[in-house]
Scaffold this active site. Structure first.
Site, short mmCIF file in Angstrom:
data_model
loop_
_atom_site.label_atom_id
_atom_site.label_comp_id
_atom_site.label_asym_id
_atom_site.label_seq_id
_atom_site.Cartn_x
_atom_site.Cartn_y
_atom_site.Cartn_z
N GLU A 24 15.87 2.89 20.42
CA GLU A 24 15.09 3.94 21.04
C GLU A 24 15.98 5.35 21.35
OE1 GLU A 24 15.00 4.36 25.31
OE2 GLU A 24 15.51 2.29 25.66
N LYS A 157 15.72 -3.95 33.96
CA LYS A 157 16.88 -3.12 34.64
C LYS A 157 16.88 -3.51 35.94
CE LYS A 157 15.58 0.94 32.84
NZ LYS A 157 15.37 0.78 31.60
N1 PSU Z 1 17.46 0.61 28.61
C1 PSU Z 1 18.60 1.25 28.77
N2 PSU Z 1 18.73 2.54 29.54
C2 PSU Z 1 17.36 3.16 29.55
C3 PSU Z 1 16.14 2.57 29.05
C4 PSU Z 1 16.41 1.33 28.57
O1 PSU Z 1 20.04 0.52 28.87
O2 PSU Z 1 17.51 4.27 30.08
C5 PSU Z 1 14.96 3.35 29.30
C6 PSU Z 1 14.03 3.07 28.06
O3 PSU Z 1 13.46 3.91 27.45
C7 PSU Z 1 12.86 2.45 29.28
C8 PSU Z 1 12.98 3.44 30.23
O4 PSU Z 1 11.27 2.50 28.49
O5 PSU Z 1 14.51 3.48 30.38
C9 PSU Z 1 12.25 3.09 31.16
O6 PSU Z 1 11.77 4.20 32.17
P1 PSU Z 1 10.40 3.95 33.29
O7 PSU Z 1 11.06 3.12 34.15
O8 PSU Z 1 10.43 5.44 33.59
O9 PSU Z 1 9.49 3.65 32.34
#
Ligand code: PSU
Ligand code: MN
Length: 298
Positions: A24, A157
């Protein structure tokens, strides 16, 4: 039909039946600071190649869905991340219509990868249910539930509410499998105290599960939870995470900006240690994803 622009290396892999792993672009544009983000983006592609698969980093560039990025586009994504919107699956049509550029999150990347016939995707950690605001649930979870793809991730996360995230995954019907673990990994750490019902101790086992899920049962997303390597684990982050969350609340940061803000704040509070851990876990995910793609291609 959506027009997908395949990088020559990816098009060639598809023709020859060489396994492909999706990567991604939000992690690069909005999840890590320059210039480490470019290093990580390149290393992730390298880890996939070392595992015998071809990497396809996915992004929307001036309205074109790119499956695999030329070197200069990968660099632009890293250097000028702010020029790229953060697109979830729901936002894609707007960027296609307006010919704008966007980094793709786990949800958007999953949907586009599946359209491109790619079944394996590596990231750092998926989104989930945010702490504090339990109404802020990442679209990653819903998109994953309905898209036939296996996302290899170090769990969700650590900035998130992990118990609620695991419950949401179950409710939505995402098949969650621990890779050599019986616990949901917590991104920076191998454990969370949250038990997983299913574990796979070999990639062959994971591949067999994935095949049955998709080919026999018409199943959707699989979350392969791959813990950070022990040597790179970053423990004792609770206070730093609380600090970052409090700062976000004070600054009034919500919605799409929240996750990037929290990751950047954590990097500051830990003097870069969180970036090193993020890099290590993402690389491990890319390596495992390549193994899985190779096993699925057999
Ligand atoms: N994994 C990482 N760093 C990131 C992400 C994933 O190590 O920044 C990103 C991915 O693109 C995931 C996003 O979809 O964080 C989640 O964002 P949100 O919480 O706004 O949905
Ligand atoms: Mn959100």
């Amino acid at each position: 039909m959506i027009e997908l622009v395949f990088a020559p290396e990816v098009a060639d892999a598809r023709d020859r039946g060489v396994p492909v792993v999706a990567l991604e672009s939000t992690l690069v544009a909005h999840g890590l600071p320059w210039p480490q983000n470019l290093e990580v983006a390149r290393e992730l592609e390298g880890a996939v190649r070392a595992g015998g698969a071809v990497p396809a980093t996915i992004a929307v560039v001036e309205g074109a869905v790119r499956i695999g990025l030329p070197a200069e586009t990968l660099e632009a994504l890293a250097r000028e991340g702010a020029r790229f919107a953060k697109a979830g699956a729901t936002d894609l049509a707007v960027h296609l219509a307006r010919k704008t550029s966007a980094a793709t999150t786990v949800s958007a990347t999953s949907v586009l990868a599946a359209r491109a016939g790619i079944r394996v995707f590596a990231t750092g950690g998926i989104g989930g249910v945010h702490r504090g605001d339990a109404a802020d649930v990442s679209h990653d979870l819903v998109a994953l539930a309905r898209t036939p793809i296996c996302v290899v991730s170090a769990g969700a996360k650590a900035i998130l509410d992990l118990p609620r995230t695991l419950e949401a995954l179950e409710t939505l019907g995402v098949l969650v499998v621990g890779v050599g673990t019986s616990e949901l990994p917590a991104f920076y750490t191998r454990t969370s105290g949250l038990r997983l019902e299913h574990r796979a101790d070999t990639i062959a086992d994971l591949a067999a599960i994935a095949r049955h899920h998709w080919d026999d049962l018409g199943g959707g997303g699989i979350l392969a939870c791959n813990p950070i390597p022990a040597a790179s684990e970053l423990t004792g982050l609770d206070a730093a995470i609380e600090q970052a969350l409090a700062d976000a609340a004070t600054a009034g940061i919500t919605g799409k900006r929240l996750t990037p803000y929290l990751l950047a704040r954590l990097a500051e509070v830990t003097a870069g240690a969180s970036i090193r851990a993020n890099r290590a876990l993402a690389l491990h995910d890319a390596a495992v994803a390549a193994q899985l793609a190779v096993a699925l291609a057999r």
